[in-house]
Design a protein around this motif. Structure first.
Motif, PDB file in Angstrom:
ATOM      1  N   ASP A  13       0.821  -1.213   0.000  1.00 28.38           N
ATOM      2  CA  ASP A  13       0.000   0.000   0.000  1.00 28.38           C
ATOM      3  C   ASP A  13       0.854   1.262   0.000  1.00 28.38           C
ATOM      4  N   LEU A  14       1.896   1.250  -0.786  1.00 33.05           N
ATOM      5  CA  LEU A  14       2.827   2.381  -0.795  1.00 33.05           C
ATOM      6  C   LEU A  14       2.260   3.538  -1.623  1.00 33.05           C
ATOM      7  N   VAL A  15       2.122   4.679  -0.993  1.00 31.08           N
ATOM      8  CA  VAL A  15       1.651   5.880  -1.698  1.00 31.08           C
ATOM      9  C   VAL A  15       2.773   6.912  -1.636  1.00 31.08           C
ATOM     10  N   VAL A  16       3.286   7.308  -2.795  1.00 28.97           N
ATOM     11  CA  VAL A  16       4.433   8.222  -2.828  1.00 28.97           C
ATOM     12  C   VAL A  16       3.961   9.653  -3.044  1.00 28.97           C
ATOM     13  N   SER A  17       4.775  10.598  -2.554  1.00 27.30           N
ATOM     14  CA  SER A  17       4.381  12.007  -2.604  1.00 27.30           C
ATOM     15  C   SER A  17       4.492  12.583  -4.012  1.00 27.30           C
ATOM     16  N   GLN A  18       5.368  12.014  -4.834  1.00 26.22           N
ATOM     17  CA  GLN A  18       5.459  12.460  -6.229  1.00 26.22           C
ATOM     18  C   GLN A  18       6.010  11.332  -7.096  1.00 26.22           C
ATOM     19  N   GLN A  19       5.705  11.403  -8.378  1.00 29.08           N
ATOM     20  CA  GLN A  19       6.163  10.382  -9.319  1.00 29.08           C
ATOM     21  C   GLN A  19       7.160  11.028 -10.280  1.00 29.08           C
ATOM     22  N   HIS A  20       8.289  10.397 -10.421  1.00 31.05           N
ATOM     23  CA  HIS A  20       9.363  10.967 -11.243  1.00 31.05           C
ATOM     24  C   HIS A  20       9.218  10.502 -12.691  1.00 31.05           C
ATOM     25  N   ARG A  21       9.355  11.458 -13.628  1.00 27.37           N
ATOM     26  CA  ARG A  21       9.177  11.156 -15.051  1.00 27.37           C
ATOM     27  C   ARG A  21      10.509  10.709 -15.665  1.00 27.37           C
ATOM     28  N   HIS A  22      11.104   9.702 -15.064  1.00 28.87           N
ATOM     29  CA  HIS A  22      12.408   9.223 -15.535  1.00 28.87           C
ATOM     30  C   HIS A  22      12.415   7.694 -15.475  1.00 28.87           C
ATOM     31  N   GLU A  51      10.998 -10.973   6.066  1.00 26.57           N
ATOM     32  CA  GLU A  51      10.194 -10.328   5.014  1.00 26.57           C
ATOM     33  C   GLU A  51       9.580  -9.016   5.493  1.00 26.57           C
ATOM     34  N   THR A  52       9.134  -9.002   6.742  1.00 25.38           N
ATOM     35  CA  THR A  52       8.549  -7.766   7.292  1.00 25.38           C
ATOM     36  C   THR A  52       9.609  -6.663   7.351  1.00 25.38           C
ATOM     37  N   ALA A  53      10.803  -7.021   7.813  1.00 25.01           N
ATOM     38  CA  ALA A  53      11.884  -6.036   7.898  1.00 25.01           C
ATOM     39  C   ALA A  53      12.258  -5.524   6.503  1.00 25.01           C
ATOM     40  N   ALA A  54      12.315  -6.423   5.524  1.00 19.75           N
ATOM     41  CA  ALA A  54      12.669  -6.022   4.150  1.00 19.75           C
ATOM     42  C   ALA A  54      11.587  -5.129   3.553  1.00 19.75           C
ATOM     43  N   ARG A  55      10.341  -5.469   3.810  1.00 20.71           N
ATOM     44  CA  ARG A  55       9.221  -4.668   3.296  1.00 20.71           C
ATOM     45  C   ARG A  55       9.290  -3.244   3.852  1.00 20.71           C
ATOM     46  N   ASP A  56       9.569  -3.135   5.136  1.00 23.63           N
ATOM     47  CA  ASP A  56       9.654  -1.814   5.763  1.00 23.63           C
ATOM     48  C   ASP A  56      10.842  -1.029   5.225  1.00 23.63           C
ATOM     49  N   SER A  57      11.933  -1.733   4.981  1.00 25.03           N
ATOM     50  CA  SER A  57      13.116  -1.078   4.425  1.00 25.03           C
ATOM     51  C   SER A  57      12.820  -0.512   3.033  1.00 25.03           C
ATOM     52  N   ILE A  58      12.153  -1.300   2.209  1.00 24.39           N
ATOM     53  CA  ILE A  58      11.815  -0.843   0.854  1.00 24.39           C
ATOM     54  C   ILE A  58      10.854   0.346   0.925  1.00 24.39           C
ATOM     55  N   ARG A  59       9.916   0.262   1.823  1.00 19.36           N
ATOM     56  CA  ARG A  59       8.968   1.366   1.986  1.00 19.36           C
ATOM     57  C   ARG A  59       9.719   2.669   2.346  1.00 19.36           C
ATOM     58  N   GLN A  60      10.588   2.592   3.351  1.00 20.43           N
ATOM     59  CA  GLN A  60      11.326   3.785   3.784  1.00 20.43           C
ATOM     60  C   GLN A  60      12.208   4.325   2.662  1.00 20.43           C
ATOM     61  N   GLY A  61      12.867   3.428   1.954  1.00 15.58           N
ATOM     62  CA  GLY A  61      13.781   3.853   0.892  1.00 15.58           C
ATOM     63  C   GLY A  61      13.052   4.557  -0.246  1.00 15.58           C
ATOM     64  N   LEU A  62      11.952   3.982  -0.682  1.00 15.83           N
ATOM     65  CA  LEU A  62      11.220   4.584  -1.805  1.00 15.83           C
ATOM     66  C   LEU A  62      10.536   5.891  -1.390  1.00 15.83           C
ATOM     67  N   LEU A  63      10.083   5.968  -0.150  1.00 11.07           N
ATOM     68  CA  LEU A  63       9.490   7.227   0.312  1.00 11.07           C
ATOM     69  C   LEU A  63      10.550   8.333   0.350  1.00 11.07           C
ATOM     70  N   ALA A  64      11.767   7.973   0.722  1.00 15.32           N
ATOM     71  CA  ALA A  64      12.852   8.964   0.730  1.00 15.32           C
ATOM     72  C   ALA A  64      13.163   9.440  -0.690  1.00 15.32           C
ATOM     73  N   ILE A  65      13.141   8.543  -1.642  1.00  9.65           N
ATOM     74  CA  ILE A  65      13.400   8.925  -3.042  1.00  9.65           C
ATOM     75  C   ILE A  65      12.255   9.790  -3.573  1.00  9.65           C
ATOM     76  N   ALA A  66      11.045   9.497  -3.147  1.00  4.58           N
ATOM     77  CA  ALA A  66       9.898  10.290  -3.602  1.00  4.58           C
ATOM     78  C   ALA A  66      10.002  11.741  -3.149  1.00  4.58           C
ATOM     79  N   GLU A  67      10.719  11.970  -2.067  1.00  2.00           N
ATOM     80  CA  GLU A  67      10.870  13.348  -1.566  1.00  2.00           C
ATOM     81  C   GLU A  67      11.864  14.161  -2.375  1.00  2.00           C
ATOM     82  N   LEU A  68      12.667  13.493  -3.194  1.00  4.92           N
ATOM     83  CA  LEU A  68      13.705  14.208  -3.946  1.00  4.92           C
ATOM     84  C   LEU A  68      13.103  14.938  -5.140  1.00  4.92           C
ATOM     85  N   ASN A  69      13.716  16.053  -5.482  1.00  5.51           N
ATOM     86  CA  ASN A  69      13.336  16.762  -6.705  1.00  5.51           C
ATOM     87  C   ASN A  69      14.331  16.391  -7.790  1.00  5.51           C
ATOM     88  N   LEU A  70      13.933  15.484  -8.628  1.00  6.38           N
ATOM     89  CA  LEU A  70      14.875  14.999  -9.655  1.00  6.38           C
ATOM     90  C   LEU A  70      14.744  15.814 -10.941  1.00  6.38           C
TER      91      LEU A  70
END
Lengths: 144, 179
Positions: B36-45, B160-179
């Motif tokens: 259920d990952l919802v990101v703050s922005q989607q990068h056009r790359h 698996e739970t730890a990996a799922r949370d790690s992926i969630r945190q990582g992708l949310l951090a990337i979503a915050e970037l202005n690429l």
């Protein structure tokens, strides 16, 4: 019959709570944004209750031409990397190092620039020095 | 008890023990994808994903995270969340994401199992090799006896739970970037 039930219960408990192991594993990797050759000064952050592992890591890094200091305090300024480690020990007749993970971190951000891990169970156990050598050699092999 | 009966019981007990213990299995790539990952922005790359530091799981080993499975889980999560326009393989792509398994702390014994995972995430723009993200991500996973009876299954669920949370945190951090 009572004994049999006890035996079954014991086996079930063992199966539920533990896992068997006869495993050897060794990995090393470097983040592509890191130039390992540029890391010339390092600080090995000693785990407070560690006897000797930090010294083995420092000696191994010195053998690669790196200037190394160690301590339990936060890293001093000016080092290129902070080296952290996790050593897991087990007992089987004698104590031995089951697993060792060594990580080179960015002193400013704590980012893991490179990491290596070795895991050897009792029958194929290595000495702590051999574990350190294997992990650090694998990290440098992982550098592109 | 008759000797023959005793032998049969012992053999049966041993087989039961082996069956209950089972073999370890690696963290499943499907189970590592945050659903259920919802990101703050989607990068056009476009994005290329690389992973390292993971390990395969042998039958008698503890559950590990294999590099290929982690890569597939991250790619799946990126596609599902539309964080990047496309995923590419090989040497192409506008950006390169590298995820390194730094440490995976698993118990050797226990009822409720707690796993601690550290991963290192870096994002590089291919055009000028600019490093846009370098982040250490810590995550935890727990599995109790209520979730699985056998140790190896509980351990896999916790990993698996730890990996799922790690992926969630990582992708949310990337979503915050202005690429």
């Amino acid at each position: 019959m009572n004994k049999t039930i006890k035996l079954l219960a014991l086996l079930g408990l063992v199966a539920t709570l533990t896992t068997g192991c006869a495993v050897n594993r060794a990995t090393g990797s470097v983040d592509p944004s890191t130039n390992l050759a540029a890391l010339k000064t390092m600080y090995v952050k000693k785990i407070p209750d560690d006897d000797n592992t930090h010294a083995l890591i420092a000696d191994k890094l010195r053998s690669k031409g790196i200037t190394v200091t160690t301590g339990v305090e936060p890293a001093p300024g000016g080092v290129d990397a902070v080296v952290t480690y996790i050593d897991k020990w087990m007992w089987d007749i004698t104590m031995y190092m089951l697993e060792l993970t060594i990580t080179f971190r960015d002193p400013k951000t704590d980012f893991p620039m490179a990491t290596g891990n070795s895991f050897h169970t009792s029958l194929t156990r290595l000495s702590p020095k051999e574990m350190v050598d294997e992990v650090i050699d694998n990290i440098y092999k992982g550098a592109k | 008890m008759l000797p023959a009966m005793r032998r049969q019981l012992l053999t049966g007990s041993a087989l039961l023990g082996i069956a209950l213990a089972g073999c370890s299995s690696p963290a499943s790539r499907e189970a590592m994808v945050p659903s259920d990952l919802v990101v703050s922005q989607q990068h056009r790359h476009s994005l290329r994903v690389q992973t390292s530091g993971g390990a395969e799981t042998s039958g008698l080993d503890s559950s590990n995270i294999a590099d290929a499975d982690l890569k597939a889980a991250i790619e799946d999560a990126v596609v599902r969340s539309r964080l990047f326009q496309s995923i590419v393989q090989g040497n192409d792509g506008d950006y390169e994401l590298h995820v390194q398994v730094v440490s995976l702390r698993r118990p050797l014994i226990g009822g409720t199992l707690n796993v601690e995972l550290e991963t290192g995430w870096s994002l590089v723009r291919r055009a000028d090799r600019a490093v846009l993200l370098r982040k250490s991500i810590h995550s935890n996973g727990t599995a109790s006896m209520a979730e699985a009876f056998t140790f190896v299954t509980r351990l896999r669920l916790a990993v698996e739970t730890a990996a799922r949370d790690s992926i969630r945190q990582g992708l949310l951090a990337i979503a915050e970037l202005n690429l």
